[in-house]
Enzyme design. Sequence first.
Site, PDB file in Angstrom:
ATOM      1  N   ASP A 107       0.984  -1.341   0.064  1.00  0.00           N
ATOM      2  CA  ASP A 107      -0.339   0.025  -0.485  1.00  0.00           C
ATOM      3  C   ASP A 107       0.672   1.322  -0.274  1.00  0.00           C
ATOM      4  O   ASP A 107       1.857   1.080   1.111  1.00  0.00           O
ATOM      5  CB  ASP A 107      -1.065   0.193   1.523  1.00  0.00           C
ATOM      6  N   GLU A 115     -11.261   0.979  -1.419  1.00  0.00           N
ATOM      7  CA  GLU A 115     -10.299   0.183  -1.228  1.00  0.00           C
ATOM      8  C   GLU A 115     -10.655  -1.127  -1.044  1.00  0.00           C
ATOM      9  O   GLU A 115     -11.280  -1.692   0.591  1.00  0.00           O
ATOM     10  CB  GLU A 115      -9.019   0.164  -0.270  1.00  0.00           C
ATOM     11  N   HIS A 145      -6.797  10.036   6.118  1.00  0.00           N
ATOM     12  CA  HIS A 145      -8.601   9.946   6.839  1.00  0.00           C
ATOM     13  C   HIS A 145      -8.876  10.916   6.984  1.00  0.00           C
ATOM     14  O   HIS A 145      -9.169  11.848   8.336  1.00  0.00           O
ATOM     15  CB  HIS A 145      -8.375   9.040   7.319  1.00  0.00           C
ATOM     16  N   HIS A 181     -11.859   5.568   2.075  1.00  0.00           N
ATOM     17  CA  HIS A 181     -12.179   7.096   2.851  1.00  0.00           C
ATOM     18  C   HIS A 181     -12.063   8.357   2.235  1.00  0.00           C
ATOM     19  O   HIS A 181     -11.383   7.918   0.938  1.00  0.00           O
ATOM     20  CB  HIS A 181     -10.932   7.460   4.042  1.00  0.00           C
ATOM     21  N   ASP A 217      -3.394   7.747  -3.254  1.00  0.00           N
ATOM     22  CA  ASP A 217      -3.197   6.202  -2.105  1.00  0.00           C
ATOM     23  C   ASP A 217      -3.566   5.249  -2.906  1.00  0.00           C
ATOM     24  O   ASP A 217      -4.587   5.304  -3.834  1.00  0.00           O
ATOM     25  CB  ASP A 217      -4.363   6.634  -0.852  1.00  0.00           C
TER      26      ASP A 217
HETATM   27 MN    MN Z   1      -3.971   2.977   0.582  1.00  0.00          MN
HETATM   28 MN    MN Z   2      -6.146   4.309   1.702  1.00  0.00          MN
END
Ligand code: MN
Ligand code: MN
Length: 301
Positions: free
Chosen positions: A86, A192, A165, A157, A97
């Site tokens: 990630d 995700e 977040h 998010h 992200d």
């Molecule tokens: Mn991530």
């Molecule tokens: Mn994320």
Amino acid sequence: MIEEETLKSYLKAGESVKKAKKWIERLVKKDVKLKTICEEVESLIVRSGCKPAFPCNICINEIAAHYTPPANSNRLIPDNSLVKIDLGAHSNGFIADTAITVNVSSEEDELITAVNEALANVERELEPNIRVSKISSIIERTIKYYGFKPIVNLAGHQLKQYKLHTGFIIPNVRSIRNMFTRLTPGNAYAIEPFATTKKGKGEVIGRRGGNIYRLVSKRPPKMGFARRIFLEIQRKYKTLPFTTRWLTDLRKKSHFQRAFNHLVEKGYISEYPCMIEVNNQPVAQAEHTFVILEKEVITIT
Ligand code: MN
Ligand code: MN
């Protein structure tokens, strides 16, 4: 509306993680050091003119999220593993992200197919003002179609400048709580899907030791070495996640650990719990960041 400069920053951060992702399949192999992979990913982001938005997360099998190796780690990629990478980059605080799962000779390859397809199915349906519940239900249905379980307490998010977040969450299962919440133009969201096997609980539990932290207090301690650590973190990472692995110079001081622990204990710094599947079953993850415009949605990662 989204400002042109903001959109440019999002796109730049997106390009940065796209480039880094191209290397991941080649980097992640049995017996390679976790730390080597994370450092390579983070340096690829820097070389493309961005900064890591958070430490590169590398989570193996039942570890679902929020682990990065510490500076002294010698851990290696084991055989028969699902490896989730990630990664995030930011330009001027605007974050991209994204995550992928690499199969290192694991028999649970289908878990990866399930989360990739869940994300692709969402991407196809995305439009400005789409309801959160619609996204959640696509993810849940796709994962269950494969006979797997979505992780109920991990979620997508909203993202804002220097905030990874924020706002509402986008769960991986349908819930009546967000029936009327929508993804509105001018905003960025990470979606995700996480899935585990039939034997899994479909739920994660937090443990200490993930080595990922963030500043939660705006005011530094009044004096001492702890104050210096606080100010350096605030200057370099603001409110974004960081790891002690990055604090190379400060860590050389003999009293670093004591001062750092003090900052955590007194609530200046908060530690992200490392998320583990309750029944210790393997977990796969896929993630993209999307920017919602007036008439279209851009996948930036
Ligand atoms: Mn991530
Ligand atoms: Mn994320």
